[in-house]
Write a protein that holds these residues in place. Structure first.
Motif, short mmCIF file in Angstrom:
data_model
loop_
_atom_site.label_atom_id
_atom_site.label_comp_id
_atom_site.label_asym_id
_atom_site.label_seq_id
_atom_site.Cartn_x
_atom_site.Cartn_y
_atom_site.Cartn_z
N ALA A 141 0.84 -1.26 0.01
CA ALA A 141 -0.10 0.10 -0.10
C ALA A 141 0.85 1.31 -0.04
N ALA A 142 1.94 1.25 0.86
CA ALA A 142 2.94 2.57 0.84
C ALA A 142 3.43 2.75 -0.36
N GLY A 143 3.96 1.39 -1.17
CA GLY A 143 4.49 1.84 -2.50
C GLY A 143 3.36 2.22 -3.67
N VAL A 144 2.09 1.88 -3.60
CA VAL A 144 1.25 2.36 -4.62
C VAL A 144 1.01 3.94 -4.22
N VAL A 145 0.76 4.21 -2.97
CA VAL A 145 0.68 5.75 -2.72
C VAL A 145 1.86 6.58 -2.97
N LEU A 146 2.99 5.88 -2.89
CA LEU A 146 4.18 6.57 -2.89
C LEU A 146 4.48 6.91 -4.59
N ALA A 147 4.16 5.95 -5.42
CA ALA A 147 4.31 5.76 -6.79
C ALA A 147 3.32 6.97 -7.20
N GLU A 148 2.07 6.81 -6.77
CA GLU A 148 0.97 8.10 -7.45
C GLU A 148 1.68 9.30 -6.97
N VAL A 149 2.00 9.59 -5.91
CA VAL A 149 2.79 10.80 -5.53
C VAL A 149 3.69 11.26 -6.23
N SER A 150 4.71 10.48 -6.60
CA SER A 150 5.78 10.84 -7.35
C SER A 150 5.30 10.94 -8.95
N ARG A 151 4.42 10.16 -9.50
CA ARG A 151 3.69 10.45 -10.64
C ARG A 151 3.01 11.86 -10.69
N ARG A 152 2.17 12.27 -9.90
CA ARG A 152 1.63 13.57 -9.81
C ARG A 152 2.61 14.66 -9.91
N ARG A 153 3.90 14.46 -9.20
CA ARG A 153 4.66 15.60 -9.02
C ARG A 153 5.43 15.79 -10.22
N ARG A 154 5.77 14.65 -10.95
CA ARG A 154 6.58 14.53 -12.31
C ARG A 154 5.55 15.24 -13.24
N VAL A 155 4.20 15.10 -13.53
CA VAL A 155 3.46 15.67 -14.14
C VAL A 155 3.37 16.98 -13.81
N ALA A 156 3.32 17.65 -12.60
CA ALA A 156 3.09 19.05 -12.13
C ALA A 156 4.44 19.80 -12.56
N GLY A 157 5.53 18.88 -12.50
CA GLY A 157 6.81 19.70 -12.74
C GLY A 157 6.96 19.85 -14.32
N ARG A 158 6.34 19.08 -15.23
CA ARG A 158 6.18 19.16 -16.62
C ARG A 158 5.14 20.55 -17.00
N THR A 159 4.26 20.70 -16.20
CA THR A 159 3.13 21.80 -16.62
C THR A 159 3.59 23.11 -16.29
#
Length: 328
Positions: free
Chosen positions: A310-328
């Motif tokens: 569960a921790a891995g799933v949430v951390l992966a989603e947080v990391s994905r959203r931060r990458r997306v936010a960094g590209r915009t």
């Protein structure tokens, strides 16, 4: 009978043989002592406190409390750990677990695992010590060692403030992971591995009711426990509140979370992700400290995920959203 005769018949005044008191044995007042021996005139000082008076119930309670504190102190003090067995030893050496010595039994049958363990230890400059079987039995507490044992030093834990300092020094928004009652060292190692993989600045553990960095946790973390700071908080709730006061948002993983992971708008903010225990999840005080609780959408018929998964799933989603936010 005259007066002298009557006096001689009184108790203690008889002159008959055997009735005469020996000198110095007379009870009562003695000339020059005020009626007491000189030792009896010395003061005994103030009455000791009940807690230090031998035999007093308060003294017994104080002694029991002192013994309990000593046992607790000895239990809490980090100690070296010995990993026994050929496979565990080789796995620890491959994962670059911090090690102080490799013990090899004299005359052991040197198969490929023993050979690899000795080679890896020599390459890292670790002392290789040959000991007799009885001595290795004693060192490992009678565990099945198969002729190999590895000594690990106590883990060097960071302070909760160190995690906050490391997070503020990062160019990315702070991301910390806290564990609330995770007692399985394999889960702990897996969470540390996920935290390092997805850019977390550190992992925070409570002092009580939590797994610690043992050989099992080291192996599960695949050596990443040496790459990310792990701190211990005396009081996890207080530490999280301090992080909140510094501007970090607290998000707890909960099967009945207030928001689904897909709707976690706090992912790009300074964040602490709190992972609950394997059985009961988040404790009441920790849940009340969280700004939000998040659940992971799952298919019907599946009760829950392992804490580390569960921790891995949430951390992966947080990391994905931060990458997306960094590209915009």
């Amino acid at each position: 009978m005259d007066f002298e005769g009557r006096l001689s018949r009184l108790a203690g005044n008889s002159r008959r043989k055997g009735a005469i008191r020996k000198p110095g044995s007379k009870k009562g007042q003695v000339v020059g002592t005020g009626g007491q021996k000189s030792k009896g005139l010395e003061g005994k000082g103030p009455t000791p406190r009940a807690s230090i008076r031998p035999g007093h119930p308060a003294q017994k309670r104080a002694a029991q409390k002192s013994a309990q504190q000593q046992r607790r102190s000895a239990r809490d003090k980090p100690t070296a750990e010995l990993v026994a067995g050929r496979n565990p030893v080789v796995e620890c050496l491959r994962a670059a677990v911090p090690t102080t010595a490799l013990y090899v039994q004299l005359g052991v049958d040197a198969d490929e695992r023993v050979t690899e363990a000795v080679r890896l230890a020599a390459d890292r400059g670790i002392s290789v010590l040959e000991v007799s079987k009885p001595e290795l039995d004693r060192l490992t507490g009678g565990a099945l060692h198969q002729g190999l044992a590895l000594q690990m030093p106590p883990f060097d834990y960071a302070h909760p403030d160190d995690l906050l300092a490391a997070a503020k020094d990062s160019t990315e928004p702070p991301l910390l992971v806290a564990l609330d009652g995770v007692t399985d060292p394999r889960n702990l190692g897996a969470v540390i591995r996920s935290a390092a993989a997805f850019g977390a600045n550190g992992v925070l553990l409570p002092q009580r009711r939590s797994a610690s960095i043992t050989a099992v946790a080291w192996r599960t973390s695949a050596g990443t426990a040496a790459k990310i700071p792990v701190a211990i908080a005396t009081n996890l709730t207080r530490a999280l509140r301090q992080y909140a006061a510094e501007g970090l948002m607290i998000v707890g993983l909960d099967a009945d979370g207030s928001v689904a992971l897909d709707d976690l708008s706090l992912a790009t903010d300074p964040l602490v992700v709190v992972v609950g225990s394997e059985g009961r999840g988040l404790s009441r005080l920790i849940r009340e400290t969280c700004d939000e609780t998040v659940s992971i959408p799952m298919s019907a018929g599946v009760e829950s995920l392992n804490a580390s998964v569960a921790a891995g799933v949430v951390l992966a989603e947080v990391s994905r959203r931060r990458r997306v936010a960094g590209r915009t």
